[in-house]
Design a protein around this motif. Structure first.
Motif, PDB file in Angstrom:
ATOM      1  N   ASP A  37      22.670   8.408  11.373  1.00  0.00           N
ATOM      2  CA  ASP A  37      21.243   8.163  11.543  1.00  0.00           C
ATOM      3  C   ASP A  37      21.044   6.940  12.443  1.00  0.00           C
ATOM      4  O   ASP A  37      22.010   6.319  12.886  1.00  0.00           O
ATOM      5  CB  ASP A  37      20.565   7.974  10.189  1.00  0.00           C
ATOM      6  N   PRO A  39      19.935   3.723  11.918  1.00  0.00           N
ATOM      7  CA  PRO A  39      20.537   2.455  11.497  1.00  0.00           C
ATOM      8  C   PRO A  39      22.067   2.449  11.609  1.00  0.00           C
ATOM      9  O   PRO A  39      22.671   1.436  11.959  1.00  0.00           O
ATOM     10  CB  PRO A  39      20.091   2.311  10.043  1.00  0.00           C
ATOM     11  N   SER A  40      22.697   3.569  11.340  1.00  0.00           N
ATOM     12  CA  SER A  40      24.164   3.644  11.458  1.00  0.00           C
ATOM     13  C   SER A  40      24.587   3.526  12.919  1.00  0.00           C
ATOM     14  O   SER A  40      25.575   2.857  13.236  1.00  0.00           O
ATOM     15  CB  SER A  40      24.691   4.958  10.873  1.00  0.00           C
ATOM     16  N   ARG A  42      22.928   1.979  15.265  1.00  0.00           N
ATOM     17  CA  ARG A  42      22.701   0.594  15.672  1.00  0.00           C
ATOM     18  C   ARG A  42      23.839  -0.295  15.184  1.00  0.00           C
ATOM     19  O   ARG A  42      24.335  -1.154  15.906  1.00  0.00           O
ATOM     20  CB  ARG A  42      21.355   0.100  15.136  1.00  0.00           C
ATOM     21  N   GLU A  43      24.279  -0.069  13.955  1.00  0.00           N
ATOM     22  CA  GLU A  43      25.392  -0.859  13.423  1.00  0.00           C
ATOM     23  C   GLU A  43      26.675  -0.557  14.201  1.00  0.00           C
ATOM     24  O   GLU A  43      27.459  -1.459  14.489  1.00  0.00           O
ATOM     25  CB  GLU A  43      25.584  -0.585  11.936  1.00  0.00           C
ATOM     26  N   ALA A  85      16.086  -0.736  13.984  1.00  0.00           N
ATOM     27  CA  ALA A  85      16.821  -0.381  12.771  1.00  0.00           C
ATOM     28  C   ALA A  85      17.219  -1.580  11.906  1.00  0.00           C
ATOM     29  O   ALA A  85      17.095  -1.513  10.684  1.00  0.00           O
ATOM     30  CB  ALA A  85      18.050   0.444  13.123  1.00  0.00           C
ATOM     31  N   SER A  89      16.561  -1.511   7.919  1.00  0.00           N
ATOM     32  CA  SER A  89      17.765  -1.276   7.117  1.00  0.00           C
ATOM     33  C   SER A  89      18.862  -2.231   7.557  1.00  0.00           C
ATOM     34  O   SER A  89      19.619  -1.916   8.468  1.00  0.00           O
ATOM     35  CB  SER A  89      18.263   0.160   7.303  1.00  0.00           C
ATOM     36  N   SER A  92      23.464  -0.146   6.969  1.00  0.00           N
ATOM     37  CA  SER A  92      23.284   1.300   7.153  1.00  0.00           C
ATOM     38  C   SER A  92      24.026   2.105   6.090  1.00  0.00           C
ATOM     39  O   SER A  92      24.832   1.572   5.335  1.00  0.00           O
ATOM     40  CB  SER A  92      23.793   1.710   8.536  1.00  0.00           C
ATOM     41  N   LYS A  93      23.770   3.407   6.078  1.00  0.00           N
ATOM     42  CA  LYS A  93      24.454   4.314   5.154  1.00  0.00           C
ATOM     43  C   LYS A  93      25.955   4.360   5.414  1.00  0.00           C
ATOM     44  O   LYS A  93      26.741   4.598   4.516  1.00  0.00           O
ATOM     45  CB  LYS A  93      23.887   5.730   5.289  1.00  0.00           C
ATOM     46  N   HIS A  95      27.829   1.846   6.537  1.00  0.00           N
ATOM     47  CA  HIS A  95      28.292   0.468   6.674  1.00  0.00           C
ATOM     48  C   HIS A  95      29.790   0.319   6.374  1.00  0.00           C
ATOM     49  O   HIS A  95      30.542  -0.249   7.170  1.00  0.00           O
ATOM     50  CB  HIS A  95      27.474  -0.456   5.775  1.00  0.00           C
TER      51      HIS A  95
END
Length: 106
Positions: A37, A39-40, A42-43, A85, A89, A92-93, A95
């Motif tokens: 997703d 946020p993931s 972006r991380e 993101a 968050s 992230s999921k 992480h």
């Protein structure tokens, strides 16, 4: 990334994965279909630029302009979703998976 199920293996061949990472971005049709997703992603980008600080790739070039990394539904990622993101968050999921992947580069 395959071990942590972050790539759609049915839609992304090993050759496509290698082409995206090794070939000139403007001269190819390969794509990496991610199972991440906003946020993931972006991380993932944040880890990437910390691990390889001399790389000049921008968030927008990697996920939006290049069109080489795409969402599970086959569309490009939305730049504003990726950019904002961390404010929505902070973790992230994916992480733990991303930490494990980039820990190998340190």
């Amino acid at each position: 990334m395959v071990r942590f199920d972050l790539i759609d293996q049915e839609a992304t061949s090993l050759l496509d994965f290698k082409n995206v990472l090794l070939e000139d971005w403007g001269n190819q049709r390969s794509r990496i279909h991610l199972k991440m997703d906003g946020p993931s992603c972006r991380e993932f980008y944040d880890h990437l630029i910390k691990t390889f600080p001399h790389n000049s790739i921008t968030l927008k070039n990697l996920f939006v302009t290049s069109g080489l990394l795409i969402r599970p539904d086959g569309k490009k990622y939305n730049y504003n979703t990726l950019k904002n993101a961390p404010t929505r968050s902070p973790i992230s999921k994916q992480h733990e998976a991303l930490e494990a992947i980039f820990q190998k580069f340190k």
